[in-house]
Design an enzyme around this catalytic site. Structure first.
Site, PDB file in Angstrom:
ATOM      1  N   ASP A  60       0.941  -1.250   0.000  1.00 42.41           N
ATOM      2  CA  ASP A  60       0.011   0.001  -0.015  1.00 42.41           C
ATOM      3  C   ASP A  60       0.910   1.228  -0.034  1.00 42.41           C
ATOM      4  OD1 ASP A  60      -2.212   1.606   0.666  1.00 42.41           O
ATOM      5  OD2 ASP A  60      -1.558   1.775   2.512  1.00 42.41           O
TER       6      ASP A  60
ATOM      7  N   TYR B 154      -0.217   4.878   0.614  1.00 40.41           N
ATOM      8  CA  TYR B 154      -0.487   6.126   1.485  1.00 40.41           C
ATOM      9  C   TYR B 154      -0.894   5.554   2.749  1.00 40.41           C
ATOM     10  CZ  TYR B 154      -0.384   8.970  -2.611  1.00 40.41           C
ATOM     11  OH  TYR B 154       0.155   9.516  -3.814  1.00 40.41           O
TER      12      TYR B 154
ATOM     13  N   ASN C 259      -4.619   3.310  -3.848  1.00 43.31           N
ATOM     14  CA  ASN C 259      -5.783   3.999  -4.359  1.00 43.31           C
ATOM     15  C   ASN C 259      -5.310   5.412  -4.927  1.00 43.31           C
ATOM     16  OD1 ASN C 259      -8.008   2.602  -3.169  1.00 43.31           O
ATOM     17  ND2 ASN C 259      -8.118   3.655  -1.070  1.00 43.31           N
TER      18      ASN C 259
END
Lengths: 226, 226
Positions: free
Chosen positions: B10, B12, B122
């Site tokens: 991931d 952030y 994301n």
């Protein structure tokens, strides 16, 4: 535009005060009641989203179970010792949340006008049944709709679709009422006319969509019928 | 079990410190920097969920836009005057978040072992490109995968599927690493082996699933290769 032919209410946060558990929480954990009530609610909602987004219902749990999971998380996060007795006490309190005082008069006014009324809620049928009976609202509601039937929580469109299916009306003829900004937002996206009851003087969500109207308490529902 | 053949991170909160905006936020709004950084982050994530759950991508906006929306909401909520200049300053800071210091050594160790590496985020491609270059990680990542390709945010399974598609590996041969509990949870649901890096000593989510392992910083990735 014509007046709405039905009014559907969100339950938790809208008809029933989810923060009314704060008083008992404060008794259990002095100085932390408010923090616990807020984090518990936030986590409960977060969990509805996680199980809905992930894998099309494979990880669904009823709202009651997610409410308990949220309570457990919140207590761990705040380093509060949640004994089984306290957990039972707090969960039992959640089953008997205070109803906002203007509920009955608004529902009665709608019934007098011949408008169909209902609840469209994330709560499971057991929770909703107890809450509606406790608040004395049973005779004033034509529909009590739970997302448990489809195992997906709001804001999934299938959840909002329960309202059009149950009433047999198109979304634009239904007024959807919620105190939760995200709920009023997504109901607007779905096509409902919406009233966001902004009880806590919050800003609305910044996602380029506005509810049809913004009110201060449930009595503002009646402005749609003047 | 065999060692993972690829490690996906991931971005952030995991490679990049989302709370590193707090310092500038504190300069802009003395006494409120921490509160703003936390609420901004929470709202940003909430918005990814609202647009993903509602109507299958019809309300999708890129992460950059949702990040700005989250900032605007958070400032309104905290009654902070967000001038256009301050908004630009804070958004620009978000584009240049601090990278956690152990990133490079962990990625280098993985490359030395011949393990495929990547980001599954994301963030939109523009944001990720700048962040990866600023942190000097470009040569150490085989894949930089953005959910923008499918217009659905994590925790949607299609978002996690980008990792199996890009690597050509089955999920159980991939280690997914996140500091976000909800991300580690849903990646576990998807079938990845998972490391939850618990930087802030938080409880894990109470949804009946545990990550494969829990660590304290990114160096714990290497315990999967001992």
């Amino acid at each position: 535009m014509n007046q709405p032919r039905a009014v559907l209410f969100d339950a938790y946060g809208t008809l029933f005060d989810v923060y009314s558990v704060g008083l008992l929480a404060e008794q259990c954990f002095p100085g932390q009641g408010q923090a616990l009530a807020v984090l518990w609610r936030d986590k409960q909602i977060e969990y509805t989203r996680l199980v809905t987004t992930s894998d099309d219902g494979a990880h669904y749990q009823p709202f009651w179970d997610l409410t308990r999971a949220g309570l457990r998380y919140a207590c761990k996060r705040l380093a509060l010792a949640l004994t089984p007795e306290r957990e039972d006490q707090l969960m039992n309190q959640y089953r008997h949340l205070s109803a906002f005082p203007e509920n009955r008069e608004v529902l009665q006014a709608l019934k007098e006008r011949g408008i169909a009324t209902g609840i469209l809620s994330n709560g499971d049928p057991g929770m909703l049944g107890v809450a509606v009976r406790s608040a004395g609202l049973a005779g004033l509601l034509d529909h009590v709709l739970s997302v448990d039937a489809i195992r997906k929580y709001k804001t999934h469109p299938e959840a909002y679709r329960l309202g059009t299916q149950a009433t047999g009306l198109a979304a634009q003829h239904i007024l959807f009422v919620s105190c939760n900004g995200w709920d009023a937002l997504a109901a607007t996206w779905f096509g409902y006319r919406t009233l966001w009851v902004n009880r806590y003087q919050l800003p609305f969500e910044e996602l380029d969509t506005q509810p049809t109207r913004i009110g201060r308490d449930l009595r503002d529902v009646l402005t749609f019928f003047e």
